[in-house]
Motif scaffolding. Structure first.
Motif, PDB file in Angstrom:
ATOM      1  N   SER A  75       0.588 -14.193 -15.178  1.00 44.85           N
ATOM      2  CA  SER A  75       0.451 -13.469 -16.454  1.00 44.85           C
ATOM      3  C   SER A  75       0.364 -11.971 -16.179  1.00 44.85           C
ATOM      4  CB  SER A  75      -0.777 -13.952 -17.224  1.00 44.85           C
ATOM      5  OG  SER A  75      -1.945 -13.778 -16.449  1.00 44.85           O
ATOM      6  N   LYS A  76       1.279 -11.526 -15.369  1.00 44.94           N
ATOM      7  CA  LYS A  76       1.428 -10.112 -15.068  1.00 44.94           C
ATOM      8  C   LYS A  76       2.807  -9.898 -14.490  1.00 44.94           C
ATOM      9  CE  LYS A  76       0.014  -8.263 -11.287  1.00 44.94           C
ATOM     10  NZ  LYS A  76      -0.846  -7.684 -10.192  1.00 44.94           N
ATOM     11  N   CYS A  77       3.234  -8.665 -14.508  1.00 44.68           N
ATOM     12  CA  CYS A  77       4.486  -8.292 -13.874  1.00 44.68           C
ATOM     13  C   CYS A  77       4.210  -7.153 -12.914  1.00 44.68           C
ATOM     14  CB  CYS A  77       5.517  -7.820 -14.909  1.00 44.68           C
ATOM     15  SG  CYS A  77       5.986  -9.076 -16.102  1.00 44.68           S
ATOM     16  N   SER A  78       4.813  -7.212 -11.763  1.00 42.37           N
ATOM     17  CA  SER A  78       4.704  -6.093 -10.831  1.00 42.37           C
ATOM     18  C   SER A  78       5.803  -6.215  -9.802  1.00 42.37           C
ATOM     19  CB  SER A  78       3.329  -6.057 -10.154  1.00 42.37           C
ATOM     20  OG  SER A  78       3.146  -7.198  -9.341  1.00 42.37           O
ATOM     21  N   GLY A  79       6.191  -5.062  -9.284  1.00 46.60           N
ATOM     22  CA  GLY A  79       7.233  -5.036  -8.278  1.00 46.60           C
ATOM     23  C   GLY A  79       8.314  -4.042  -8.632  1.00 46.60           C
ATOM     24  N   TYR A  80       9.319  -3.996  -7.772  1.00 46.17           N
ATOM     25  CA  TYR A  80      10.450  -3.110  -8.016  1.00 46.17           C
ATOM     26  C   TYR A  80      11.445  -3.824  -8.918  1.00 46.17           C
ATOM     27  CZ  TYR A  80       8.549   0.195  -4.760  1.00 46.17           C
ATOM     28  OH  TYR A  80       7.730   1.100  -4.154  1.00 46.17           O
TER      29      TYR A  80
END
Length: 126
Positions: free
Chosen positions: A96-101
Protein backbone atom coordinates in the motif's frame (compact mmCIF):
# COMPACT_ATOMS: atom_id res chain seq x y z
CA UNK A 1 -4.12 -6.72 4.40
CA UNK A 2 -2.61 -7.48 0.98
CA UNK A 3 -2.14 -10.84 -0.68
CA UNK A 4 -0.33 -11.32 -3.97
CA UNK A 5 -1.06 -14.33 -6.12
CA UNK A 6 -0.76 -15.56 -9.68
CA UNK A 7 2.94 -16.32 -9.87
CA UNK A 8 4.30 -19.38 -11.57
CA UNK A 9 6.74 -20.69 -14.10
CA UNK A 10 6.57 -19.54 -17.70
CA UNK A 11 8.81 -19.61 -20.73
CA UNK A 12 10.40 -16.45 -22.09
CA UNK A 13 7.91 -14.48 -24.11
CA UNK A 14 4.99 -15.76 -22.10
CA UNK A 15 2.48 -13.93 -19.92
CA UNK A 16 1.21 -14.01 -16.36
CA UNK A 17 -1.32 -11.92 -14.48
CA UNK A 18 -0.66 -11.21 -10.85
CA UNK A 19 -3.42 -10.23 -8.45
CA UNK A 20 -3.18 -8.25 -5.23
CA UNK A 21 -6.22 -8.75 -3.04
CA UNK A 22 -6.57 -5.87 -0.61
CA UNK A 23 -8.51 -5.89 2.64
CA UNK A 24 -8.86 -3.21 5.28
CA UNK A 25 -8.06 -0.52 2.73
CA UNK A 26 -9.94 0.82 -0.25
CA UNK A 27 -7.95 0.59 -3.46
CA UNK A 28 -9.88 3.62 -4.69
CA UNK A 29 -8.26 5.66 -1.92
CA UNK A 30 -4.83 4.03 -1.88
CA UNK A 31 -1.61 3.96 -3.82
CA UNK A 32 -0.78 0.35 -4.58
CA UNK A 33 2.66 -0.58 -5.77
CA UNK A 34 4.16 -3.72 -7.23
CA UNK A 35 7.70 -4.55 -6.24
CA UNK A 36 10.00 -7.42 -7.04
CA UNK A 37 13.13 -8.92 -5.58
CA UNK A 38 15.37 -11.07 -7.71
CA UNK A 39 17.86 -13.48 -6.15
CA UNK A 40 20.84 -11.57 -4.79
CA UNK A 41 19.33 -8.19 -5.61
CA UNK A 42 17.55 -5.48 -3.70
CA UNK A 43 13.80 -5.12 -3.88
CA UNK A 44 12.74 -2.65 -6.55
CA UNK A 45 9.50 -0.87 -7.28
CA UNK A 46 8.24 -1.63 -10.76
CA UNK A 47 4.75 -0.19 -11.00
CA UNK A 48 2.22 1.94 -9.17
CA UNK A 49 -1.41 2.85 -9.42
CA UNK A 50 -2.83 5.79 -7.50
CA UNK A 51 -6.45 5.05 -6.72
CA UNK A 52 -7.21 8.73 -6.21
CA UNK A 53 -6.80 9.53 -9.89
CA UNK A 54 -6.05 6.15 -11.51
CA UNK A 55 -2.65 7.38 -12.62
CA UNK A 56 -0.06 4.70 -13.30
CA UNK A 57 3.71 4.60 -13.38
CA UNK A 58 6.26 2.03 -14.47
CA UNK A 59 9.92 1.33 -14.15
CA UNK A 60 11.81 1.51 -17.42
CA UNK A 61 12.56 -2.20 -17.20
CA UNK A 62 8.88 -3.14 -17.52
CA UNK A 63 7.45 -0.22 -19.48
CA UNK A 64 5.51 -1.44 -22.49
CA UNK A 65 5.37 -5.02 -21.26
CA UNK A 66 3.58 -4.79 -17.90
CA UNK A 67 0.22 -3.14 -17.22
CA UNK A 68 -1.15 -2.29 -13.80
CA UNK A 69 -4.88 -1.95 -13.26
CA UNK A 70 -7.40 -1.92 -10.47
CA UNK A 71 -10.88 -3.29 -9.96
CA UNK A 72 -12.10 -1.13 -7.11
CA UNK A 73 -15.36 -3.07 -6.85
CA UNK A 74 -13.27 -6.12 -5.91
CA UNK A 75 -10.57 -4.17 -4.08
CA UNK A 76 -8.00 -5.92 -6.22
CA UNK A 77 -5.03 -4.63 -8.19
CA UNK A 78 -3.63 -6.57 -11.11
CA UNK A 79 -0.32 -6.68 -12.89
CA UNK A 80 -0.52 -8.06 -16.40
CA UNK A 81 2.92 -9.18 -17.48
CA UNK A 82 3.55 -9.83 -21.15
CA UNK A 83 6.75 -10.53 -23.01
CA UNK A 84 8.36 -12.00 -19.93
CA UNK A 85 12.13 -12.32 -19.87
CA UNK A 86 14.40 -14.48 -17.72
CA UNK A 87 15.51 -11.31 -15.93
CA UNK A 88 11.94 -10.85 -14.71
CA UNK A 89 12.42 -13.86 -12.46
CA UNK A 90 11.79 -12.66 -8.92
CA UNK A 91 9.45 -12.73 -5.97
CA UNK A 92 6.75 -10.16 -6.63
CA UNK A 93 5.11 -8.21 -3.82
CA UNK A 94 2.32 -5.67 -3.59
CA UNK A 95 2.16 -2.94 -0.99
CA UNK A 96 0.00 0.00 0.00
CA UNK A 97 2.71 2.36 -1.12
CA UNK A 98 4.66 3.22 -4.21
CA UNK A 99 8.35 3.90 -4.38
CA UNK A 100 11.19 3.55 -6.80
CA UNK A 101 12.34 4.88 -10.12
CA UNK A 102 9.02 5.03 -11.88
CA UNK A 103 8.30 7.14 -14.92
CA UNK A 104 11.96 8.06 -15.25
CA UNK A 105 12.33 9.66 -11.82
CA UNK A 106 12.31 8.67 -8.20
CA UNK A 107 8.70 8.52 -7.03
CA UNK A 108 7.15 7.86 -3.67
CA UNK A 109 3.48 7.92 -2.74
CA UNK A 110 1.29 6.47 -0.06
CA UNK A 111 -1.86 7.29 1.89
CA UNK A 112 -1.90 6.23 5.51
CA UNK A 113 -0.15 3.12 6.72
CA UNK A 114 2.19 0.99 4.63
CA UNK A 115 1.29 -2.67 4.38
CA UNK A 116 3.06 -5.41 2.49
CA UNK A 117 1.68 -8.64 1.23
CA UNK A 118 3.48 -11.95 1.04
CA UNK A 119 5.18 -12.39 -2.28
CA UNK A 120 4.46 -14.63 -5.21
CA UNK A 121 7.28 -16.24 -7.18
CA UNK A 122 7.61 -15.70 -10.90
CA UNK A 123 10.12 -17.84 -12.74
CA UNK A 124 10.85 -17.22 -16.41
CA UNK A 125 12.87 -19.84 -18.23
CA UNK A 126 14.80 -19.23 -21.41
Amino acid sequence: QLQASGGGRVQAGGSLRLSCAVSGLATAHSAIGWFRQAPGKEREGISCIDGMDDSTRYADSVLGRFTISSDNSKNTVFLQMNGLKPEDTAVYYCASKCSGYLGGEYYSNYYGMNYWGKGTLVTVSS
